[in-house]
Design a protein around this motif. Sequence first.
Motif, short mmCIF file in Angstrom:
data_model
loop_
_atom_site.label_atom_id
_atom_site.label_comp_id
_atom_site.label_asym_id
_atom_site.label_seq_id
_atom_site.Cartn_x
_atom_site.Cartn_y
_atom_site.Cartn_z
N GLY A 200 0.82 -1.21 0.00
CA GLY A 200 0.00 0.00 0.00
C GLY A 200 0.84 1.25 0.00
N ASN A 201 1.96 1.21 0.72
CA ASN A 201 2.87 2.35 0.76
C ASN A 201 3.42 2.66 -0.62
N GLN A 202 3.76 1.63 -1.35
CA GLN A 202 4.26 1.81 -2.70
C GLN A 202 3.20 2.39 -3.63
N LEU A 203 1.95 1.92 -3.47
CA LEU A 203 0.85 2.44 -4.29
C LEU A 203 0.60 3.91 -3.99
N VAL A 204 0.64 4.28 -2.71
CA VAL A 204 0.45 5.68 -2.33
C VAL A 204 1.57 6.53 -2.89
N ALA A 205 2.81 6.02 -2.82
CA ALA A 205 3.95 6.77 -3.36
C ALA A 205 3.81 6.94 -4.88
N TRP A 206 3.33 5.89 -5.56
CA TRP A 206 3.14 5.98 -7.01
C TRP A 206 2.04 6.99 -7.34
N TRP A 207 0.95 6.97 -6.57
CA TRP A 207 -0.16 7.90 -6.79
C TRP A 207 0.30 9.33 -6.53
N HIS A 208 1.07 9.51 -5.48
CA HIS A 208 1.59 10.84 -5.16
C HIS A 208 2.49 11.36 -6.28
N LEU B 222 0.37 12.45 -9.34
CA LEU B 222 -0.28 13.75 -9.17
C LEU B 222 0.72 14.89 -9.23
N GLN B 223 1.96 14.63 -8.83
CA GLN B 223 2.98 15.67 -8.87
C GLN B 223 3.37 16.05 -10.30
N ARG B 224 2.99 15.21 -11.28
CA ARG B 224 3.36 15.48 -12.66
C ARG B 224 2.27 16.26 -13.41
N VAL C 81 -2.95 20.37 -10.91
CA VAL C 81 -3.25 19.51 -9.76
C VAL C 81 -2.06 19.49 -8.80
N ARG C 82 -0.86 19.55 -9.33
CA ARG C 82 0.34 19.43 -8.50
C ARG C 82 0.38 20.49 -7.40
N SER C 83 0.12 21.74 -7.76
CA SER C 83 0.21 22.82 -6.76
C SER C 83 -0.88 22.69 -5.71
N ILE C 84 -2.11 22.33 -6.15
CA ILE C 84 -3.22 22.20 -5.20
C ILE C 84 -2.98 21.01 -4.27
N TYR C 85 -2.64 19.86 -4.86
CA TYR C 85 -2.47 18.64 -4.08
C TYR C 85 -1.32 18.77 -3.08
N SER C 86 -0.22 19.36 -3.51
CA SER C 86 0.94 19.49 -2.63
C SER C 86 0.62 20.37 -1.43
N GLY C 87 -0.07 21.49 -1.69
CA GLY C 87 -0.42 22.38 -0.59
C GLY C 87 -1.36 21.73 0.41
#
Length: 224
Positions: free
Chosen positions: A86-94, A97-99, A103-109
């Motif tokens: 699950g940690n790997q999936l969350v890291a992949w999803w994160h 979204l960073q790309r 969405v990147r600026s909103i999600y990161s904040g």
Amino acid sequence: MPVIERARIGAALRRWLLSGLLVLVPLIVTLWVLEWVISTLDQTLNILPEAWQPERWLGVRVPGMGVLLALAIVLGIGALASNYVGNQLVAWWHALLQRIPVVRSIYSGVKQVSDTLLSEKGNAFRQALLVQWPREGLWTIAFLTGAPGGDVARHLPPQDYLSVYVPTTPNPTGGYFVIVHRRDVIPLAMSVDEALTYVISMGVIVPGARRGGAVASASIPGAA
């Protein structure tokens, strides 16, 4: 009826009216908020197929079933994110979204704020302070959030300045981020919860009023 007697009855009626409002208003507002939360979370049931709808197999609509479903979803995602896969999936999803540019600026904040507020190690509001805001001579409650960092620290030495959050009232979720000098703030000997209650009640509920007596002086963490 004598004038004095009518005045006495009128005063009693006003007193009873205010006493009734003091009892009913908090109860009504609390019930209204709970009803809004439950009805909002009940919309979670819409993600289920029609054949799985609780109303379909129970024969009656039960308020709050969506709350249980939402809680189960949150717990399930939390359990999944707590293991390696699950940690790997969350890291992949994160990373995905960073790309995405917008969405990147909103999600990161939002993620940084939620990590600070919801994390077990988070300490968003460290201490209640008294600051002059919005101008000198006017005082309000603020919360210590840390010290200046990044390029700001190059212009404002962290050892001399503090980052504080000045909430609005009665809704403390809106407010202002301010960097102030240490000498311009007064630490308060009250907990963050007490200070939030003080702000939300617009100064009506005074922390420490029930305990009475003088309170111990507080100090700012890291202050000399």
